[in-house]
Design an enzyme around this catalytic site. Structure first.
Site, PDB file in Angstrom:
ATOM      1  N   HIS A 298       0.809  -1.213   0.000  1.00 61.91           N
ATOM      2  CA  HIS A 298       0.000   0.000   0.000  1.00 61.91           C
ATOM      3  C   HIS A 298       0.850   1.273   0.000  1.00 61.91           C
ATOM      4  CE1 HIS A 298      -3.329   2.676   1.633  1.00 61.91           C
ATOM      5  NE2 HIS A 298      -3.948   2.018   0.666  1.00 61.91           N
ATOM      6  N   LYS A 300       2.983   4.483  -1.048  1.00 62.89           N
ATOM      7  CA  LYS A 300       2.845   5.440  -2.145  1.00 62.89           C
ATOM      8  C   LYS A 300       4.136   6.252  -2.199  1.00 62.89           C
ATOM      9  CE  LYS A 300      -1.969   5.245  -1.060  1.00 62.89           C
ATOM     10  NZ  LYS A 300      -2.046   3.912  -1.617  1.00 62.89           N
ATOM     11  N   HIS A 474      -8.556  11.738   0.072  1.00 66.21           N
ATOM     12  CA  HIS A 474      -7.924  10.420   0.026  1.00 66.21           C
ATOM     13  C   HIS A 474      -6.550  10.468   0.707  1.00 66.21           C
ATOM     14  CE1 HIS A 474      -7.887   6.301  -1.415  1.00 66.21           C
ATOM     15  NE2 HIS A 474      -6.657   6.450  -1.855  1.00 66.21           N
ATOM     16  N   LYS A 476      -3.805  10.809   3.787  1.00 64.12           N
ATOM     17  CA  LYS A 476      -3.762  10.204   5.116  1.00 64.12           C
ATOM     18  C   LYS A 476      -2.776  10.989   5.982  1.00 64.12           C
ATOM     19  CE  LYS A 476      -4.651   6.503   2.260  1.00 64.12           C
ATOM     20  NZ  LYS A 476      -5.170   6.888   0.960  1.00 64.12           N
TER      21      LYS A 476
END
Length: 626
Positions: A298, A300, A474, A476
């Site tokens: 996950h 990025k 979106h 975090k």
């Protein structure tokens, strides 16, 4: 008519049979803010206000329309005809028909290609543009955007001047039956429009991604993904959970010039195999192994390798050359000047010396070694993310303990902070720029969201100061703060709120079990020398030495603050304020009893801005953290 602005489109008057009405003049639409009203009509009609509608035209030809007058307008798109009341917003595109009064004063919107611009001055501008390089053109666009942002901000300020000397009333929830009004201090309103990062502060902050269909000032310091990949990149390593190859190459045209591209992703093996059939020949796709079930990749991250800075350094990729990109590869780099810390998660059962290397235990270890200002004792925490795992109160206490680590200057522990979770409500999603479709990017099921113990944590998504109230997040982020000061810390990460991402302690707290790969950047207050070296991989010049006004080798204490902080600058040469573009407002506003947290597998029957209910028949984003 302002011929210095680019003409984006035109409203052509038409009759009820949709034939062009040659007796009425066209209304040109320019890039940025436009106003259409009574003065644009051939006859005076008091049903049409002087400022009947405002239009914010984008470079792509789309136009965001806001009904400013008291009377409704109608937009016809294809076979759909939609009535908008005062205060309502909508986006119109090529071929849509506008009725300034239902059934009267019809106009058809047509976008114009740049080469079709008719004025000679615009033609001269375009001719000159064609001579510019891509980088020069990009610079000119950014400069023009800033000028437009400032003008738009002044328009808004003038319109709100009568509300109060110190307050601005911001309309929110335009498509709900009971619109809300968020009252924001004037000096906080449009803070994003005044955010400008000095070159020497770039390593210490971040920038938000551009969002379509929001006020221009809100994008003035934002970037697109294409802005990130610049310069003479020889190798690119791109990491994400999902990758849309066609979109990525179109959004980042510089990727076509890079000799070797490695893409690390977390989708299923079948999806990766399908993507390999269509990938460019010089690209390598890799899905890392996952030792524990229900985990995923996950992270990025982009790693861009440049020829500068590393004499004699050669790089080859797996299956292509002899140098493998692994842990020893990254040890070749010099990280001594880094002003941030990486907080990563790696799947596995971590114990002994590895217990505090990953996940929330890594964050705990970093914070435990730091001293913070006394004002942050028992200061609150904020968690903001886009997907919620299956949680329980025991694990929430475990995470809060890690995020509350650290001591004040007198060695006194900061103490536990009270966390709040910023999470969009159903109304936030319904009234968002994309309507219910935005909920695809907030993929949490009802069974995770509607647990009773979570009710005390919920707080609203409010983002007036960055123009993003209706842009669903979106991003975090996690932080400890005191009012607008972030002198404790701020974490920008790929990790959602889940045990899979952060890890869960086991075996009497001697082992941390993590399922997924994650990575984040931890911003901290720091003490740095008043001079140092800066290095740019994308510019032709070599390392540059930055020296403060004082010739002495003094230490500078940096503080972190939001865009709304009054401490935006400091006259003290021994301290420096670093502003971070935190997209939401602090302190967060807790939910009211009427607020319902968004979950994407519930049914919602109230129509959104596009006349849709939920669920729609669309391909849903796969939840990586449930």
């Amino acid at each position: 008519m302002d011929e210095s602005r680019l003409k984006i489109g035109v409203f052509t008057p038409i009759k009820n049979n949709e034939e062009e009405d040659a007796s009425v003049s066209n209304i040109p639409i320019f890039e940025g803010v436009n106003v259409v009203g009574r003065n644009d009509l051939p006859v005076s009609d008091k049903r049409v206000s002087r400022k009947h509608i405002s239009l914010n035209a984008m470079l792509d030809g789309s136009v965001e329309l806001v009904v400013e007058g008291p009377n409704p307008v109608v937009i016809k798109s294809g076979h759909q005809r939609r009535k908008l009341s005062s205060g309502d917003k909508a986006t119109i595109g090529h071929g849509d028909i506008l009725e300034l009064i239902p059934g009267s004063f019809l106009f058809k919107y047509t976008t114009l290609a740049c080469e079709q611009h008719s004025s000679s001055s615009q033609a001269d501008v375009l001719t000159e543009r064609n001579k510019l390089s891509e980088e020069e053109l990009s610079t000119l666009k950014r400069k023009r955007q800033v000028l437009e942002d400032e003008a738009f901000a002044r328009i808004l300020q003038d319109e709100e001047a009568n509300n109060s000397d110190s307050l601005v009333s911001v309309q929110y929830g335009e498509f709900s039956s009971q619109s809300e009004v968020a009252v924001v201090p004037r000096n906080n309103f449009e803070s994003a429009g005044h955010f400008n990062v000095p070159r020497e502060n770039l390593p210490s902050t971040f920038r938000l991604l551009r969002v379509q269909r929001i006020p221009a000032w809100a994008n003035s310091s934002s970037v697109s993904i294409g802005d990130v990949i610049q310069g003479n990149v020889i190798v690119a390593v791109l990491m994400n959970y999902m990758v849309d190859l066609d979109w990525l190459v179109s959004a980042c045209p510089n990727l076509r010039k890079i000799s070797h591209v490695l893409v690390i992703l977390g989708e299923s093996s079948a999806t990766v195999d399908h993507l390999k059939k269509d990938k460019p020949a010089n690209w390598v796709l890799h899905r890392p192994s996952l030792p524990i079930s229900y985990g995923t990749h996950h992270s990025k991250v982009m790693l861009l390798i440049y020829p500068k800075g590393w004499p004699g350094f050669s790089v080859n990729l797996p299956t292509i050359g002899h140098v493998v990109i692994n842990a020893s590869f990254f040890k070749k780099f010099d990280y001594s000047s880094a002003v941030v810390r990486l907080i990563a998660s790696v799947p596995g059962y971590h114990n002994g010396p590895n217990l505090k290397k990953w996940g929330h235990m890594k964050l705990r270890a970093v914070l435990q070694d730091l001293a913070f200002a006394k004002e942050f004792q028992r200061s609150p925490l904020v968690y903001q993310f886009s997907s919620l795992g299956s949680l329980d109160e025991k694990w929430m206490s475990e995470l809060t303990s890690s995020m509350s680590s650290g001591s004040s200057d007198d060695k006194t522990p900061l103490g536990l902070g009270k966390p709040l979770i910023i999470w969009p409500t159903v109304e936030d999603v319904r009234c968002s720029l994309e309507g219910y479709a935005a909920g695809n990017a907030i993929p949490s099921p009802q069974k995770n969201v509607e647990k009773d113990f979570l009710k005390k944590y919920w707080a609203r998504w409010k983002a007036s100061h960055t123009g993003r109230c209706r842009a669903m997040p979106h991003i975090k982020t996690y932080a400890r703060y005191n009012d607008q000061n972030l002198a404790s810390w701020f974490l920008l990460t790929s990790a959602n709120l889940s045990k899979a991402a952060w890890g869960a302690l086991q075996k009497n707290n001697s082992q941390l079990m993590i399922r997924s790969y994650e990575i984040g950047v931890l911003f901290l207050p720091s003490t740095e020398k008043a001079h140092g070296f800066q290095f740019s991989c994308t510019e032709n010049s070599g390392p540059s030495k930055v020296i403060c006004e004082s010739s002495q080798n003094v230490e500078v204490q940096t503080k972190l603050a939001t865009l709304c902080s009054k401490e935006s600058s400091s006259t003290d040469s021994s301290s420096k304020v670093i502003q971070l573009p935190v997209p939401y407002e602090l302190p967060p506003q807790p939910y009211t009893p009427e607020d319902v947290p968004w979950s994407w597998d519930r049914r919602y029957h109230s129509k959104d801005a596009y006349g849709e209910v939920w669920p729609r028949h669309v391909q849903l984003y796969v939840n990586a953290d449930s």
